[in-house]
Design a protein around this motif. Structure first.
Motif, PDB file in Angstrom:
ATOM      1  N   ASP A   1       0.860  -1.187   0.000  1.00  0.00           N
ATOM      2  CA  ASP A   1       0.000   0.000   0.000  1.00  0.00           C
ATOM      3  C   ASP A   1       0.893   1.233   0.000  1.00  0.00           C
ATOM      4  O   ASP A   1       1.559   1.532   1.003  1.00  0.00           O
ATOM      5  CB  ASP A   1      -0.915  -0.007   1.222  1.00  0.00           C
ATOM      6  N   LEU A   2       0.984   1.910  -1.126  1.00  0.00           N
ATOM      7  CA  LEU A   2       1.872   3.064  -1.226  1.00  0.00           C
ATOM      8  C   LEU A   2       1.388   4.245  -0.391  1.00  0.00           C
ATOM      9  O   LEU A   2       2.147   5.199  -0.170  1.00  0.00           O
ATOM     10  CB  LEU A   2       2.000   3.487  -2.690  1.00  0.00           C
ATOM     11  N   HIS A   3       0.134   4.200   0.063  1.00  0.00           N
ATOM     12  CA  HIS A   3      -0.370   5.280   0.916  1.00  0.00           C
ATOM     13  C   HIS A   3      -0.053   5.036   2.386  1.00  0.00           C
ATOM     14  O   HIS A   3      -0.217   5.955   3.205  1.00  0.00           O
ATOM     15  CB  HIS A   3      -1.893   5.439   0.739  1.00  0.00           C
ATOM     16  N   ASP A   4       0.370   3.811   2.710  1.00  0.00           N
ATOM     17  CA  ASP A   4       0.728   3.495   4.103  1.00  0.00           C
ATOM     18  C   ASP A   4       1.988   2.621   4.080  1.00  0.00           C
ATOM     19  O   ASP A   4       1.944   1.409   4.243  1.00  0.00           O
ATOM     20  CB  ASP A   4      -0.438   2.767   4.793  1.00  0.00           C
ATOM     21  N   VAL A   5       3.120   3.258   3.847  1.00  0.00           N
ATOM     22  CA  VAL A   5       4.407   2.547   3.735  1.00  0.00           C
ATOM     23  C   VAL A   5       4.909   2.227   5.136  1.00  0.00           C
ATOM     24  O   VAL A   5       4.896   3.103   6.012  1.00  0.00           O
ATOM     25  CB  VAL A   5       5.430   3.406   2.974  1.00  0.00           C
ATOM     26  N   PRO A   6       5.352   0.982   5.399  1.00  0.00           N
ATOM     27  CA  PRO A   6       5.848   0.637   6.733  1.00  0.00           C
ATOM     28  C   PRO A   6       7.136   1.386   7.071  1.00  0.00           C
ATOM     29  O   PRO A   6       7.863   1.879   6.196  1.00  0.00           O
ATOM     30  CB  PRO A   6       6.068  -0.882   6.640  1.00  0.00           C
ATOM     31  N   ALA A   7       7.416   1.415   8.381  1.00  0.00           N
ATOM     32  CA  ALA A   7       8.580   2.190   8.844  1.00  0.00           C
ATOM     33  C   ALA A   7       9.896   1.580   8.363  1.00  0.00           C
ATOM     34  O   ALA A   7      10.848   2.296   8.034  1.00  0.00           O
ATOM     35  CB  ALA A   7       8.557   2.273  10.366  1.00  0.00           C
ATOM     36  N   TRP A   8      10.011   0.242   8.317  1.00  0.00           N
ATOM     37  CA  TRP A   8      11.283  -0.380   7.903  1.00  0.00           C
ATOM     38  C   TRP A   8      11.638  -0.046   6.462  1.00  0.00           C
ATOM     39  O   TRP A   8      12.811   0.106   6.111  1.00  0.00           O
ATOM     40  CB  TRP A   8      11.221  -1.895   8.104  1.00  0.00           C
ATOM     41  N   LEU A   9      10.573   0.102   5.598  1.00  0.00           N
ATOM     42  CA  LEU A   9      10.848   0.464   4.208  1.00  0.00           C
ATOM     43  C   LEU A   9      11.288   1.919   4.108  1.00  0.00           C
ATOM     44  O   LEU A   9      12.171   2.242   3.287  1.00  0.00           O
ATOM     45  CB  LEU A   9       9.598   0.229   3.362  1.00  0.00           C
ATOM     46  N   ARG A  10      10.705   2.803   4.930  1.00  0.00           N
ATOM     47  CA  ARG A  10      11.158   4.186   4.943  1.00  0.00           C
ATOM     48  C   ARG A  10      12.632   4.285   5.363  1.00  0.00           C
ATOM     49  O   ARG A  10      13.396   5.105   4.844  1.00  0.00           O
ATOM     50  CB  ARG A  10      10.280   5.010   5.884  1.00  0.00           C
ATOM     51  N   ILE A  11      13.015   3.407   6.351  1.00  0.00           N
ATOM     52  CA  ILE A  11      14.421   3.406   6.797  1.00  0.00           C
ATOM     53  C   ILE A  11      15.355   2.943   5.671  1.00  0.00           C
ATOM     54  O   ILE A  11      16.430   3.507   5.457  1.00  0.00           O
ATOM     55  CB  ILE A  11      14.566   2.504   8.042  1.00  0.00           C
TER      56      ILE A  11
END
Length: 227
Positions: free
Chosen positions: A89-99
């Protein structure tokens, strides 16, 4: 003459695949909070790292670092393609992927620096090496070296020869006369008397020896006894 561009199916396919991968990486970076020009820089960074690792692998196939960074860039590209295919879900990206997206620039910079500054393999020696000019040695004038005469080493004194065996001394005195048996002496006196009566002279030792048949030494002894 200018080269004419000819359509190539492989080249067209590469352009299409690169454009799609570029768009997927852009969309993933934008969904992870990297907006504006930063979202466009991410796909460029991933593709450049992939190309740099591939070129290093072509020049040095045994370079493990090139294989490692090629695999990292390939996983980043494939991961973006899979994530943007409806699995995330590109509208709710998990925190590990943001890192991961935020830490990618430092990782890409490290990989690009190591690939750019890794030592290149030594070129293989050619089969026909170029001849090397050999300088001829300069002619050296003939030199005559005179050596000082050294005195001959002294020889050790010769060992004295053992004295030769001396001849046995010659006896200066005559051996003693053998003894005359009395019976032989009487018989010799009779013969000497008969010789004197016939010849008027005394019988010598030679005649006595021949008459008696004795040795010379014994005849001399008898002659001395009869004198």
């Amino acid at each position: 003459m200018t080269a004419r561009l000819r359509p190539d199916a492989v080249l067209i396919q590469a352009v299409i695949a690169g454009a799609l991968s570029f768009a997927h990486l852009h969309d993933l970076a934008a969904a992870a909070g990297q907006d504006g020009w930063k979202a466009w820089a991410y796909p460029v960074s991933v593709d450049l790292l992939l190309v740099a690792a591939w070129r290093r692998m072509r020049t040095d196939a045994e370079n493990r670092d090139a294989w490692l960074w090629f695999a990292i860039a390939l996983v980043a590209s494939l991961g973006a393609n899979v994530a943007t295919a409806g699995l995330l879900d590109l509208h709710d990206v998990p925190a590990w992927l943001r890192i991961l997206v935020a830490g990618w620039p430092a990782l890409a910079f490290l990989g690009g620096t190591l690939l750019a500054h890794s030592p290149a393999p030594a070129p293989a020696p050619s089969q026909d090496p170029e001849p090397v000019a050999v300088e001829e040695p300069e002619a050296v004038a003939d030199l005559t070296v005179e050596r000082a005469t050294e005195p001959a080493p002294e020889l050790p004194p010769a060992e004295p020869e053992p004295p030769a065996a001396l001849d046995p001394p010659i006896p200066t005195t005559a051996p003693p006369a053998p003894p005359v048996p009395p019976a032989l002496l009487d018989h010799a006196r009779k013969i000497a008397d008969a010789h004197r009566a016939q010849t008027g002279t005394a019988m010598d030792a030679a005649t006595l020896r021949s008459r008696l048949g004795v040795t010379e030494a014994l005849a001399d002894s008898i002659t001395l006894a009869l004198a």
